[in-house]
Write an enzyme that holds these catalytic residues in place. Structure first.
Site, PDB file in Angstrom:
ATOM      1  N   ARG A   1       0.810  -1.225   0.000  1.00  0.00           N
ATOM      2  CA  ARG A   1       0.000   0.000   0.000  1.00  0.00           C
ATOM      3  C   ARG A   1       0.842   1.274   0.000  1.00  0.00           C
ATOM      4  O   ARG A   1       0.403   2.302   0.502  1.00  0.00           O
ATOM      5  CB  ARG A   1      -0.966   0.024   1.201  1.00  0.00           C
TER       6      ARG A   1
ATOM      7  N   ARG B   1      -2.814   6.689   0.128  1.00  0.00           N
ATOM      8  CA  ARG B   1      -3.229   7.906   0.827  1.00  0.00           C
ATOM      9  C   ARG B   1      -2.214   8.508   1.777  1.00  0.00           C
ATOM     10  O   ARG B   1      -2.375   9.639   2.212  1.00  0.00           O
ATOM     11  CB  ARG B   1      -4.547   7.640   1.562  1.00  0.00           C
TER      12      ARG B   1
ATOM     13  N   ARG C   1      -5.537  11.744  -7.007  1.00  0.00           N
ATOM     14  CA  ARG C   1      -6.841  11.098  -6.814  1.00  0.00           C
ATOM     15  C   ARG C   1      -7.967  12.136  -6.903  1.00  0.00           C
ATOM     16  O   ARG C   1      -9.011  11.881  -7.497  1.00  0.00           O
ATOM     17  CB  ARG C   1      -6.875  10.392  -5.463  1.00  0.00           C
TER      18      ARG C   1
ATOM     19  N   ASP D   1      -6.218  -2.620  -7.894  1.00  0.00           N
ATOM     20  CA  ASP D   1      -6.840  -3.249  -6.739  1.00  0.00           C
ATOM     21  C   ASP D   1      -7.087  -4.713  -7.075  1.00  0.00           C
ATOM     22  O   ASP D   1      -7.224  -5.074  -8.242  1.00  0.00           O
ATOM     23  CB  ASP D   1      -8.168  -2.565  -6.373  1.00  0.00           C
TER      24      ASP D   1
ATOM     25  N   TYR E   1     -15.055 -11.548  -1.264  1.00  0.00           N
ATOM     26  CA  TYR E   1     -15.716 -10.294  -1.651  1.00  0.00           C
ATOM     27  C   TYR E   1     -16.879 -10.539  -2.620  1.00  0.00           C
ATOM     28  O   TYR E   1     -17.919  -9.884  -2.539  1.00  0.00           O
ATOM     29  CB  TYR E   1     -14.698  -9.331  -2.279  1.00  0.00           C
TER      30      TYR E   1
HETATM   31  O1  CP3 Z   1       0.131  -1.612  -2.591  1.00  0.00           O
HETATM   32  C1  CP3 Z   1      -0.027  -0.651  -3.369  1.00  0.00           C
HETATM   33  O2  CP3 Z   1       0.444   0.474  -3.153  1.00  0.00           O
HETATM   34  C2  CP3 Z   1      -0.745  -0.894  -4.677  1.00  0.00           C
HETATM   35  C3  CP3 Z   1      -2.149  -0.651  -4.687  1.00  0.00           C
HETATM   36  C4  CP3 Z   1      -3.126  -1.561  -3.989  1.00  0.00           C
HETATM   37  C5  CP3 Z   1      -4.425  -1.102  -3.647  1.00  0.00           C
HETATM   38  N1  CP3 Z   1      -5.144  -2.166  -3.191  1.00  0.00           N
HETATM   39  C6  CP3 Z   1      -4.916   0.284  -3.810  1.00  0.00           C
HETATM   40  C7  CP3 Z   1      -6.041   0.750  -2.987  1.00  0.00           C
HETATM   41  C8  CP3 Z   1      -3.073  -2.924  -3.667  1.00  0.00           C
HETATM   42  C9  CP3 Z   1      -1.910  -3.896  -3.776  1.00  0.00           C
HETATM   43  C10 CP3 Z   1      -4.352  -3.286  -3.161  1.00  0.00           C
HETATM   44  C11 CP3 Z   1      -4.713  -4.662  -2.772  1.00  0.00           C
HETATM   45  C12 CP3 Z   1      -5.953  -4.911  -2.034  1.00  0.00           C
HETATM   46  N2  CP3 Z   1      -7.163  -4.323  -2.193  1.00  0.00           N
HETATM   47  C13 CP3 Z   1      -6.104  -5.924  -1.061  1.00  0.00           C
HETATM   48  C14 CP3 Z   1      -5.030  -6.907  -0.652  1.00  0.00           C
HETATM   49  C15 CP3 Z   1      -4.039  -6.315   0.262  1.00  0.00           C
HETATM   50  C16 CP3 Z   1      -4.543  -6.092   1.660  1.00  0.00           C
HETATM   51  O3  CP3 Z   1      -4.582  -4.925   2.057  1.00  0.00           O
HETATM   52  O4  CP3 Z   1      -4.887  -7.074   2.329  1.00  0.00           O
HETATM   53  C17 CP3 Z   1      -7.422  -5.879  -0.585  1.00  0.00           C
HETATM   54  C18 CP3 Z   1      -8.029  -6.777   0.471  1.00  0.00           C
HETATM   55  C19 CP3 Z   1      -8.094  -4.879  -1.335  1.00  0.00           C
HETATM   56  C20 CP3 Z   1      -9.525  -4.484  -1.257  1.00  0.00           C
HETATM   57  C21 CP3 Z   1      -9.685  -3.082  -0.855  1.00  0.00           C
HETATM   58  N3  CP3 Z   1      -9.374  -1.986  -1.646  1.00  0.00           N
HETATM   59  C22 CP3 Z   1     -10.201  -2.603   0.363  1.00  0.00           C
HETATM   60  C23 CP3 Z   1     -10.669  -3.466   1.509  1.00  0.00           C
HETATM   61  C24 CP3 Z   1     -10.199  -1.202   0.279  1.00  0.00           C
HETATM   62  C25 CP3 Z   1     -10.780  -0.244   1.276  1.00  0.00           C
HETATM   63  C26 CP3 Z   1      -9.916  -0.052   2.442  1.00  0.00           C
HETATM   64  C27 CP3 Z   1      -9.022   1.128   2.222  1.00  0.00           C
HETATM   65  O5  CP3 Z   1      -7.813   0.988   2.379  1.00  0.00           O
HETATM   66  O6  CP3 Z   1      -9.590   2.191   1.899  1.00  0.00           O
HETATM   67  C28 CP3 Z   1      -9.628  -0.838  -0.962  1.00  0.00           C
HETATM   68  C29 CP3 Z   1      -9.407   0.529  -1.471  1.00  0.00           C
HETATM   69  C30 CP3 Z   1      -8.035   0.881  -1.954  1.00  0.00           C
HETATM   70  N4  CP3 Z   1      -7.211   0.093  -2.713  1.00  0.00           N
HETATM   71  C31 CP3 Z   1      -7.378   2.123  -1.718  1.00  0.00           C
HETATM   72  C32 CP3 Z   1      -6.125   2.043  -2.360  1.00  0.00           C
HETATM   73  C33 CP3 Z   1      -5.078   3.111  -2.455  1.00  0.00           C
HETATM   74  C34 CP3 Z   1      -7.965   3.302  -0.960  1.00  0.00           C
HETATM   75  C35 CP3 Z   1      -9.034   3.981  -1.729  1.00  0.00           C
HETATM   76  C36 CP3 Z   1      -8.745   5.399  -2.097  1.00  0.00           C
HETATM   77  O7  CP3 Z   1      -7.616   5.834  -2.318  1.00  0.00           O
HETATM   78  O8  CP3 Z   1      -9.757   6.086  -2.202  1.00  0.00           O
END
Ligand code: CP3
Length: 342
Positions: free
Chosen positions: A26, A30, A39, A76, A153
């Site tokens: 991640r 953010r 964004r 994602d 999911y």
């Molecule tokens: O790692 C990185 O920097 C690359 C980008 C990346 C994102 N999601 C961007 C994202 C990666 C590798 C993921 C993987 C992901 N997404 C996982 C597996 C990794 C983990 O954390 O266990 C999972 C379970 C998801 C599903 C997901 N996406 C959730 C549960 C959420 C909401 C929670 C949150 O962090 O807001 C997301 C949203 C998401 N994916 C964001 C980002 C940057 C935040 C949304 C935003 O910027 O508005």
């Protein structure tokens, strides 16, 4: 193209390195004001993720701003179900939601095996742009969710602490569960192969919800599908990160993968014993980055000393939390570089 910094790939292959490579799950997100600005410009997470030029820009930001040894493509794990015909929404402060869920064979019949170029071409295009703009500075990591985590999911329709709807299906309808898992697996293999052709130098499989399964269920509903993916991807190193699956470390270590990711509940020395022949990745508690600079340095030193500098990729034990101070992140990255240098 030759990479100027190939520490990550050498560590993944078990070759000698002058210091331990470091990146952060991640990292493109953010925590960075520069990410939040892009964004904002895109309008929404999904707009950002589906606009290749912008996705490429935020992918490269942590390389410039944090000094990490790898980029990870901004996307994602939920783009795979979307590519199979199940759209998702990203709800502010709440996370992902699938307005339609998949709980019966009739629901499943409506879905297709995703076609990477046709259904997920925007990710592949972002990878090509990142590779061009990185110009060999660091490797690029591609990724996908593990089939079981995606199953969670798709069936539940949203995040959950227990995923009891998803787990209920494993008990009440194993035939449907396996059929859905297989369709996700077929989509994921095609997608990861296409990421590699587009330029991904290593791929990581995220089994974020592994820890909610019993060892028996994990063996039945998750591992066999991860195994299929590992067996299909032979062109680049593969990392398997199964959060919470401390009980399956040995079996994960026997997969056809090069790197095993660990969360912070997994002891370094014990993991080395259980997984003797692979590179390990992890596993600092992301909450350590809320502590003082001195505490962060002390925890990083302890971590590098217990894992050792070789066959090791430093990372957090899960994604960095969005309210983490980027200066604390830089402290973490600098400390790994300092304490692991020969
Ligand atoms: O790692 C990185 O920097 C690359 C980008 C990346 C994102 N999601 C961007 C994202 C990666 C590798 C993921 C993987 C992901 N997404 C996982 C597996 C990794 C983990 O954390 O266990 C999972 C379970 C998801 C599903 C997901 N996406 C959730 C549960 C959420 C909401 C929670 C949150 O962090 O807001 C997301 C949203 C998401 N994916 C964001 C980002 C940057 C935040 C949304 C935003 O910027 O508005």
């Amino acid at each position: 193209m030759n990479l100027q910094n190939d520490l990550l790939l050498r560590a993944a292959r078990g070759e000698e390195v002058e210091r331990t490579p470091v990146w952060m799950m991640r990292q493109a997100g953010r925590i960075l004001a520069e990410y939040r600005a892009v964004r904002e410009k895109a309008g929404s997470f999904i707009q950002l993720a589906t606009t290749p030029e912008l996705a490429a820009e935020v992918t490269i930001q942590p390389v410039d701003l944090l000094g990490v040894d790898a980029a990870i493509i901004f996307s994602d794990i939920l783009v795979v179900p979307e590519g199979m015909g199940l759209p998702y929404e990203m709800v502010e402060q709440r996370g992902p939601v699938f307005p339609r869920t998949v709980r019966t064979s009739a629901d499943l019949d409506q879905l297709r095996v995703a076609d990477p170029e046709g259904d997920l071409g925007y990710v592949l295009e972002a990878i090509r742009i990142v590779k061009r703009d990185l110009n060999g500075r660091v490797p690029l990591i591609g990724f996908a969710g593990a089939p079981f985590t995606i199953f969670c999911y798709m069936t539940e329709g949203k995040g959950s602490k227990t995923f009891s709807v998803a787990k209920k299906l494993l008990y009440t309808d194993p035939e449907f569960s396996h059929a859905l898992l297989q369709k996700i697996t077929d989509s994921t293999i095609a997608y990861l192969k296409a990421q590699v052709i587009a330029g991904a130098d290593l791929v990581q499989i995220f089994d974020s919800w592994a820890g909610i399964l019993s060892p028996d269920q994990y063996r039945t509903y998750s591992l066999p599908y991860i195994k299929q993916i590992c067996d299909a991807i032979n062109e680049v190193p593969v990392t398997v990160f199964a959060k919470g699956a401390f009980f399956a470390r040995q079996e994960i270590g026997e997969l056809n993968c090069q790197v095993v990711g660990l969360d912070w509940n997994m002891d370094a020395a014990e993991s080395r014993q259980l997984i003797p022949n692979k590179t390990l990745q992890g596993n600092l508690d992301p909450c350590v980055l809320y502590a003082t600079y001195d505490q962060i340095r002390a925890e990083v030193k302890k971590m590098v000393d217990t894992f050792g500098t070789q066959r090791y990729i430093a990372n957090l034990g899960h994604g960095v939390y969005p309210d983490t101070d980027p200066d604390k992140v830089r402290c973490f990255i600098e400390a790994v570089k300092e304490f692991s240098a020969k």
